[in-house]
Scaffold this active site. Structure first.
Site, PDB file in Angstrom:
ATOM      1  N   SER A 157       0.839  -1.197   0.000  1.00 40.48           N
ATOM      2  CA  SER A 157       0.000   0.000   0.000  1.00 40.48           C
ATOM      3  C   SER A 157       0.881   1.258   0.000  1.00 40.48           C
ATOM      4  O   SER A 157       1.746   1.383  -0.869  1.00 40.48           O
ATOM      5  CB  SER A 157      -0.948  -0.048   1.206  1.00 40.48           C
ATOM      6  OG  SER A 157      -1.973   0.894   1.064  1.00 40.48           O
ATOM      7  N   ASP A 321      -8.570  -6.460  -4.890  1.00 38.92           N
ATOM      8  CA  ASP A 321      -8.184  -5.131  -4.391  1.00 38.92           C
ATOM      9  C   ASP A 321      -8.692  -4.080  -5.375  1.00 38.92           C
ATOM     10  O   ASP A 321      -8.182  -3.956  -6.483  1.00 38.92           O
ATOM     11  CB  ASP A 321      -6.654  -5.070  -4.278  1.00 38.92           C
ATOM     12  CG  ASP A 321      -6.143  -3.734  -3.731  1.00 38.92           C
ATOM     13  OD1 ASP A 321      -6.949  -2.802  -3.549  1.00 38.92           O
ATOM     14  OD2 ASP A 321      -4.925  -3.638  -3.491  1.00 38.92           O
ATOM     15  N   HIS A 354      -8.089  -4.992  -0.584  1.00 39.85           N
ATOM     16  CA  HIS A 354      -6.776  -4.369  -0.361  1.00 39.85           C
ATOM     17  C   HIS A 354      -6.080  -4.936   0.878  1.00 39.85           C
ATOM     18  O   HIS A 354      -4.859  -5.085   0.903  1.00 39.85           O
ATOM     19  CB  HIS A 354      -6.969  -2.856  -0.225  1.00 39.85           C
ATOM     20  CG  HIS A 354      -5.685  -2.108  -0.074  1.00 39.85           C
ATOM     21  ND1 HIS A 354      -4.713  -2.108  -1.046  1.00 39.85           N
ATOM     22  CD2 HIS A 354      -5.201  -1.337   0.928  1.00 39.85           C
ATOM     23  CE1 HIS A 354      -3.685  -1.372  -0.642  1.00 39.85           C
ATOM     24  NE2 HIS A 354      -3.960  -0.890   0.545  1.00 39.85           N
TER      25      HIS A 354
END
Lengths: 382, 382
Positions: A157, A321, A354
């Protein structure tokens, strides 16, 4: 995951920039003085210095990536299943470093630190920082730790953004890069979600232009967190986990309190978040993400951005995601391949959205440990 | 779309339930008295009453679906490209009816109406309503208009939910159903987005338990709207429309004001919304959507829910709609087919996301006008 013996670790602090000549020059043009970096290390640097790995954390993460701070801790570090003795990133083999980003609220200098120039909290006097600024600060830590080159830099991320930024800022200082569930530039949809989250904080009556003390803007921060949390899950994982199940009773309450299990879950996540994170820091770190575009200095040409990069990459995305979807990792992979960079790429099938980078440890761990072992063998000439 | 001559229409009002015996019995068990329905009609009911079409509007829509209220109006009704003289739903051929839902703030009785029992605004004393309650109110309007059976009932988004609800509540009162960009039950992801939007309103310092007067909770309502607006667009349409373009200057401002074009757009949408919509109504209507599950009375079995339905359906979804994605329409189609219902289904390729039902008029118009013409020919025995 219970472990027989808790692996106790301690956080450390590294202060730099007390002299003006040593201050951190930021992308905004300002200088940050007396910068503290809160960090943790695991394992030992080997004799030829080839086994050092740098881990970057995500938006609300911290330096505590593995182990426990004390026997009494309820929870270990945020990637404890991935990093530690005998784990995929084996700290009996590798020297692992993780530090809290500047702008944060978990030990490194940020908006809730004391501004030595005024003797008061920075709050909104803190300069707006970028992902590149975070990386610059971690470059200083690298020198402090006397690491000459990383075996690998790994991040998921926002951590992946820092990894990509490092690859173009200091290409000579790492043997490999592993960006996970990330993007080379924040999409307008993500910028939009960040904007709405910040609006919730900025319009909270307790925010008080950032100068809150006792009455923190907890409603705004919780709303921002709940919104962000939806983007971390997938439609499918929400169906599996909550469906349309009711939490409190067997039928609709016909009011606006929480009825559905998913509402209770979000409310809980929001409440927990305000206990551990700071509203001003949330503003600053999301803004840094908005500003992230690794291709900016190359005029928006993503392939050109990586022209000085030579080290191998392992790029990983997750099928469900939708915050940083596979297509964004594929764009990155294509840009790397145009530079004849050695890229391994995998889209991992997962329903976790995610958050999969924190949850799909088995497949992720296998992939990363194999990649690291191969890198180390090449470098150590085995 | 400029038109040479503006098609001027007037809204009308229909009041019912002034007697207790005539009041609207709601799903929550309460009764709603003195219910006003704001509606508009276009075209004329034919001699055999076979050409009447009922249009249901979406969350923030109203009865004004076509034409202009005056020559001075800047904008026509919300589906003016679809409905009107010579349009795909041709008002020279069909008698078209659209009414504002109860719980709304565009003329029909809702939380900002006067409660005759107290002489004050309902505000949070307004009963929590459901999609089925909205449909019950529109059933009363049907009687008032002396329509015996609709040729078709058409709705997009929340309008599609009403259409589906009508199909199981009054299956004998329509010749066909056209649900567009909708779902048979709100997903936990959508419930979650609604929850966060409502939290933004409920924690606005001006909300005041719903009893606001001059100082409306505009920050909360704008935040809720901006959040919802993101879900109406697609990742692709946001890339095309805004990308990472800056709005105000050529470089980052390094502050928290709007920098990006997408931020300006959202801010504008939020500000415009608070001028035309009410915060309490937003609470009530999103709650009605949360509670919508057409399969609830059939114990969650979607196929069983439609067991008394016989009329043909035209189901339409849009490829980039991630709020009510194609998979949800496919679930609906499968449930209808299990009942041997005559279903036409189309997923329209579009990059516009959920908003496509308001924008993809050409392909949508062709599909709907063909379907309606065929229906009318069958019914009129041509």
């Amino acid at each position: 995951m219970a472990e027989n013996k808790k692996h106790i670790v301690k956080s450390k602090d590294f202060l730099f920039g007390t002299d003006d000549s040593d201050a951190l020059l930021l992308d905004c043009g300002k200088k940050l003085h007396s910068v503290n970096i809160r960090y943790e290390t695991y394992g030992k640097l080997n004799a030829n210095g080839s086994n050092a790995i740098l881990i970057f954390h995500a938006l609300t993460g911290d330096a505590h990536v593995s182990g426990w701070h004390s026997e009494e801790d309820r929870k270990p570090g945020w990637w404890n299943d991935m990093i530690g003795p005998g784990k995929p990133i084996d700290t009996e083999k590798y020297f692992v470093v993780c530090s809290n980003v500047i702008g944060g609220c978990s030990g490194s200098t940020g908006p809730r630190s004391i501004n030595l120039a005024t003797g008061k909290l920075y709050n909104m006097d803190f300069p707006v920082i970028t992902i590149a600024d975070m990386v610059r600060a971690q470059r200083r830590l690298m020198k402090h730790l006397k690491v000459e080159k990383w075996l690998s830099i790994i991040g998921g991320s926002m951590g992946g953004m820092q990894a990509l930024e490092w690859s173009i800022s200091y290409p000579e200082l790492t043997e490999s890069i592993i960006p996970i569930a990330t993007t080379a530039r924040l999409s307008p949809q993500s910028i939009a979600f960040d904007w709405v989250g910040r609006e919730a904080i900025l319009t909270d009556k307790n925010w008080d232009n950032g100068d809150y003390t006792e009455n923190i803007p907890e409603n705004g921060l919780a709303t921002a967190r709940m919104l962000a949390h939806i983007t971390y899950l997938s439609d499918e994982s929400m169906r599996r986990k909550f469906g349309r199940n009711l939490q409190e009773s067997e039928s609709y309450s016909f009011d606006f309190k929480r009825d559905f299990a998913v509402e209770s879950y979000l409310q809980y996540q929001g409440q927990r978040f305000v206990e551990r994170f700071d509203a001003n820091c949330y503003l600053y770190i999301t803004r840094a993400m908005d500003y992230f575009d690794v291709s900016a200095k190359a005029g928006g040409n993503l392939a050109a951005a990586f022209k000085n990069v030579t080290c191998p990459f392992l790029v990983i995305s997750f099928s469900s995601d939708w915050l940083f979807p596979t297509a964004q990792s594929v764009d990155l992979v294509k840009a790397l391949l145009k530079n004849r960079i050695d890229v391994s790429y995998c889209e991992i099938e997962s329903s976790y959205g995610h958050d999969a980078f924190l949850l799909e440890i088995e497949v992720l761990g296998k992939m990363i440990s194999d990649f690291l072992r191969n890198r180390l063998e090449v470098i150590d000439g085995k």
